[in-house]
Design a protein around this motif. Structure first.
Motif, PDB file in Angstrom:
ATOM      1  N   LYS A  33      43.542  46.063  39.029  1.00 22.99           N
ATOM      2  CA  LYS A  33      42.308  45.448  39.523  1.00 22.99           C
ATOM      3  C   LYS A  33      41.745  44.387  38.578  1.00 22.99           C
ATOM      4  CE  LYS A  33      40.999  49.435  42.339  1.00 22.99           C
ATOM      5  NZ  LYS A  33      41.583  48.963  43.539  1.00 22.99           N
ATOM      6  N   ASP A  79      41.325  40.535  39.603  1.00 21.13           N
ATOM      7  CA  ASP A  79      40.012  39.891  39.489  1.00 21.13           C
ATOM      8  C   ASP A  79      40.093  38.617  38.648  1.00 21.13           C
ATOM      9  OD1 ASP A  79      37.159  39.854  40.038  1.00 21.13           O
ATOM     10  OD2 ASP A  79      36.924  40.258  37.891  1.00 21.13           O
ATOM     11  N   ARG A 132      41.779  35.989  40.769  1.00 18.52           N
ATOM     12  CA  ARG A 132      40.829  35.570  41.810  1.00 18.52           C
ATOM     13  C   ARG A 132      39.816  34.588  41.254  1.00 18.52           C
ATOM     14  NH1 ARG A 132      36.036  36.326  42.420  1.00 18.52           N
ATOM     15  NH2 ARG A 132      35.894  38.133  41.084  1.00 18.52           N
TER      16      ARG A 132
END
Length: 151
Positions: free
Chosen positions: A134, A138, A141
Motif C-alpha cells: 500500500k 500510494d 499514485r
C-alpha cells in the motif's frame, strides 16, 4: 546479520568475501531512499521505488524487455517510463486502460492498476507477491497524479 542490525549490505558481503573487486563504498552510486520525504523529491523517491521493485524485469535485457517499459532509475525518455505509452503485451492485465502512465491521472494508469492488484496475470511485480504494498502504491499514485497533465 541479525534482525535489527544496521550495516551496509555491500560492506557486509565484502567482509564475508561474497563480492570482490568492489570500488570503495563512497564511489558506489546509491538510489534515493523512497521513504525519505525530507531529503528526496517525490520524483526521486518514486523512481527509486520503481527501480528496486520493477527494474529487474523492466530493463533492457530483462524479462519484461518486450514491453518497452523501462523502470531503472537512469531512464530519461518519458515513453520508456510509460508516460503516454500504450501497452504492447499487457493483454487483460491492462484492465481496459489505454496507457501505462497517464500524467496527472493515476486511476487511469496501467502501472498503478497492476501494482494495486493481486490477481494472477494482472499483479505486478508478478513474483513472490500475494499482498499489495500500500505504501508503494500510494507513492506511485502521488507521483503520477503530480505529473503535469496534458489536458
Amino acid at each position: 546479520m541479525r534482525l535489527g542490525d544496521s550495516i551496509n549490505q555491500l560492506a557486509k558481503w565484502l567482509s564475508l568475501g561474497r563480492v570482490i573487486n568492489m570500488p570503495e563504498l563512497k564511489n558506489v552510486p546509491q538510489l534515493p531512499i523512497w521513504t525519505d520525504e525530507n531529503r528526496f523529491s517525490l520524483e526521486q523517491r518514486a523512481r527509486a521505488y520503481l527501480d528496486v521493485n520493477c527494474g529487474h524485469c523492466h530493463i533492457k535485457g530483462g524479462d519484461a524487455y518486450n514491453t518497452g517499459l523501462f523502470l531503472d532509475y537512469d531512464v530519461k525518455i518519458p515513453s520508456h517510463l510509460g508516460i503516454d505509452k500504450a501497452p504492447v503485451s499487457a493483454g487483460g492485465g491492462a484492465g481496459g486502460l489505454d496507457f501505462d502512465v497517464v500524467p496527472g491521472d493515476a486511476k487511469h494508469s496501467i502501472l498503478l492498476y497492476r501494482m494495486n492488484s493481486v490477481e494472477p496475470g494482472t499483479a505486478m511485480p508478478e513474483l513472490a507477491r500475494s499482498i499489495i504494498h500500500k505504501e508503494g502504491v500510494d507513492l506511485i499514485r502521488q507521483w503520477i497524479d503530480n505529473m503535469p497533465s496534458k489536458k
